[in-house]
Motif scaffolding. Structure first.
Motif, PDB file in Angstrom:
ATOM      1  N   GLY A 199       0.838  -1.187   0.000  1.00  0.00           N
ATOM      2  CA  GLY A 199       0.000   0.000   0.000  1.00  0.00           C
ATOM      3  C   GLY A 199       0.880   1.247   0.000  1.00  0.00           C
ATOM      4  O   GLY A 199       2.065   1.187   0.297  1.00  0.00           O
ATOM      5  N   ARG A 200       0.277   2.380  -0.305  1.00  0.00           N
ATOM      6  CA  ARG A 200       1.058   3.597  -0.449  1.00  0.00           C
ATOM      7  C   ARG A 200       1.304   4.294   0.886  1.00  0.00           C
ATOM      8  O   ARG A 200       0.526   4.132   1.834  1.00  0.00           O
ATOM      9  N   ARG A 201       2.392   5.073   0.914  1.00  0.00           N
ATOM     10  CA  ARG A 201       2.736   5.930   2.054  1.00  0.00           C
ATOM     11  C   ARG A 201       3.181   7.274   1.485  1.00  0.00           C
ATOM     12  O   ARG A 201       3.791   7.315   0.420  1.00  0.00           O
TER      13      ARG A 201
ATOM     14  N   ASN B 174       6.395   5.325  -7.711  1.00  0.00           N
ATOM     15  CA  ASN B 174       5.296   6.274  -7.553  1.00  0.00           C
ATOM     16  C   ASN B 174       4.008   5.627  -8.060  1.00  0.00           C
ATOM     17  O   ASN B 174       3.999   4.465  -8.470  1.00  0.00           O
ATOM     18  N   ALA B 175       2.921   6.387  -8.041  1.00  0.00           N
ATOM     19  CA  ALA B 175       1.610   5.844  -8.431  1.00  0.00           C
ATOM     20  C   ALA B 175       1.571   5.394  -9.890  1.00  0.00           C
ATOM     21  O   ALA B 175       0.781   4.522 -10.250  1.00  0.00           O
ATOM     22  N   LYS B 176       2.421   5.962 -10.730  1.00  0.00           N
ATOM     23  CA  LYS B 176       2.456   5.598 -12.151  1.00  0.00           C
ATOM     24  C   LYS B 176       3.318   4.364 -12.419  1.00  0.00           C
ATOM     25  O   LYS B 176       3.425   3.921 -13.552  1.00  0.00           O
TER      26      LYS B 176
ATOM     27  N   SER C 105       9.822  13.007  -3.825  1.00  0.00           N
ATOM     28  CA  SER C 105       9.576  14.092  -2.873  1.00  0.00           C
ATOM     29  C   SER C 105       8.120  14.543  -2.892  1.00  0.00           C
ATOM     30  O   SER C 105       7.547  14.762  -3.954  1.00  0.00           O
ATOM     31  N   LYS C 106       7.565  14.655  -1.685  1.00  0.00           N
ATOM     32  CA  LYS C 106       6.182  15.142  -1.520  1.00  0.00           C
ATOM     33  C   LYS C 106       5.195  14.352  -2.370  1.00  0.00           C
ATOM     34  O   LYS C 106       4.312  14.915  -3.008  1.00  0.00           O
ATOM     35  N   LYS C 107       5.340  13.031  -2.365  1.00  0.00           N
ATOM     36  CA  LYS C 107       4.470  12.161  -3.175  1.00  0.00           C
ATOM     37  C   LYS C 107       4.176  10.867  -2.413  1.00  0.00           C
ATOM     38  O   LYS C 107       4.912  10.456  -1.536  1.00  0.00           O
ATOM     39  N   TYR C 108       3.102  10.222  -2.835  1.00  0.00           N
ATOM     40  CA  TYR C 108       2.835   8.875  -2.345  1.00  0.00           C
ATOM     41  C   TYR C 108       3.779   7.916  -3.053  1.00  0.00           C
ATOM     42  O   TYR C 108       3.984   8.028  -4.268  1.00  0.00           O
ATOM     43  N   VAL C 109       4.342   7.004  -2.281  1.00  0.00           N
ATOM     44  CA  VAL C 109       5.237   5.994  -2.835  1.00  0.00           C
ATOM     45  C   VAL C 109       4.792   4.617  -2.365  1.00  0.00           C
ATOM     46  O   VAL C 109       4.091   4.486  -1.367  1.00  0.00           O
TER      47      VAL C 109
ATOM     48  N   GLY D  19       7.388  -8.129   6.361  1.00  0.00           N
ATOM     49  CA  GLY D  19       8.351  -7.431   7.200  1.00  0.00           C
ATOM     50  C   GLY D  19       7.879  -6.023   7.465  1.00  0.00           C
ATOM     51  O   GLY D  19       6.679  -5.762   7.580  1.00  0.00           O
ATOM     52  N   TYR D  20       8.854  -5.096   7.528  1.00  0.00           N
ATOM     53  CA  TYR D  20       8.572  -3.708   7.838  1.00  0.00           C
ATOM     54  C   TYR D  20       9.294  -2.792   6.857  1.00  0.00           C
ATOM     55  O   TYR D  20      10.347  -3.134   6.339  1.00  0.00           O
ATOM     56  N   TRP D  21       8.700  -1.613   6.625  1.00  0.00           N
ATOM     57  CA  TRP D  21       9.352  -0.616   5.795  1.00  0.00           C
ATOM     58  C   TRP D  21       8.983   0.765   6.276  1.00  0.00           C
ATOM     59  O   TRP D  21       8.068   0.928   7.097  1.00  0.00           O
ATOM     60  N   ASP D  22       9.673   1.762   5.771  1.00  0.00           N
ATOM     61  CA  ASP D  22       9.377   3.161   6.062  1.00  0.00           C
ATOM     62  C   ASP D  22       9.784   3.996   4.864  1.00  0.00           C
ATOM     63  O   ASP D  22      10.882   3.821   4.335  1.00  0.00           O
ATOM     64  N   GLU D  23       8.911   4.897   4.431  1.00  0.00           N
ATOM     65  CA  GLU D  23       9.163   5.704   3.239  1.00  0.00           C
ATOM     66  C   GLU D  23      10.184   6.813   3.471  1.00  0.00           C
ATOM     67  O   GLU D  23      10.787   7.319   2.540  1.00  0.00           O
ATOM     68  N   GLU D  24      10.393   7.209   4.730  1.00  0.00           N
ATOM     69  CA  GLU D  24      11.425   8.178   5.110  1.00  0.00           C
ATOM     70  C   GLU D  24      11.748   7.955   6.582  1.00  0.00           C
ATOM     71  O   GLU D  24      10.870   7.697   7.370  1.00  0.00           O
ATOM     72  N   THR D  25      13.028   8.046   6.921  1.00  0.00           N
ATOM     73  CA  THR D  25      13.427   7.627   8.266  1.00  0.00           C
ATOM     74  C   THR D  25      13.910   8.735   9.174  1.00  0.00           C
ATOM     75  O   THR D  25      14.152   8.503  10.345  1.00  0.00           O
TER      76      THR D  25
END
Length: 141
Positions: free
Chosen positions: A50-52, A84-86, A112-116, A134-140
């Protein structure tokens, strides 16, 4: 005197409400652990989470992935990156070994400043299907 007290209470309540609304809409980057679980398809077809929302404009604010389980087996490798969404890649790819902790990477300015989305594929071109989690993070930071 009662009118002044009522006015003071009203101003205080309005201040608290205003701060609460502004504070609720403020996002701060932190090192989060968002869970993921999805199937890896055969022949290196892409799968994604899913997106973040990636708030930062700093390409050096790294994203991370930690593959804790792989249906392919212990210590096997799956390739991950951000899209990205595309469906355009917005980060370099990482070859992540199951059970080896968190892997970190920079992102491209297009993230930057987008859903990923966390995107993955089998690192081998074969007919195998398996599930990863598992686990992830879009920015740490």
């Amino acid at each position: 005197m009662k009118a002044l007290k009522t006015k003071t209470v009203s101003v205080c309540l309005l201040s608290i409400l205003t701060f609460g609304v502004i504070g609720a809409n403020t996002a701060y980057a932190s090192n989060d652990n968002w869970g993921f679980r999805f199937g890896i398809q055969s022949n290196q077809a892409n799968s994604r989470s899913g997106r973040r929302y990636r708030e930062t404009t700093n390409v050096n604010n790294k994203w991370k992935v930690n593959m804790q389980r792989s249906g392919e087996g212990a210590r096997t490798v799956t390739t991950y990156w951000l899209e990205n969404a595309k469906g355009t890649n917005v980060s370099p790819s990482l070859h992540v070994k199951q059970g080896s902790g968190s892997y970190y990477s920079t992102a491209y300015s297009d993230a930057s400043k987008k859903y990923v989305y966390l995107t993955a594929q089998n690192n081998n071109y074969n007919g195998s299907h398996y599930t990863v989690s598992g686990y992830w993070d879009e920015e740490t930071n």
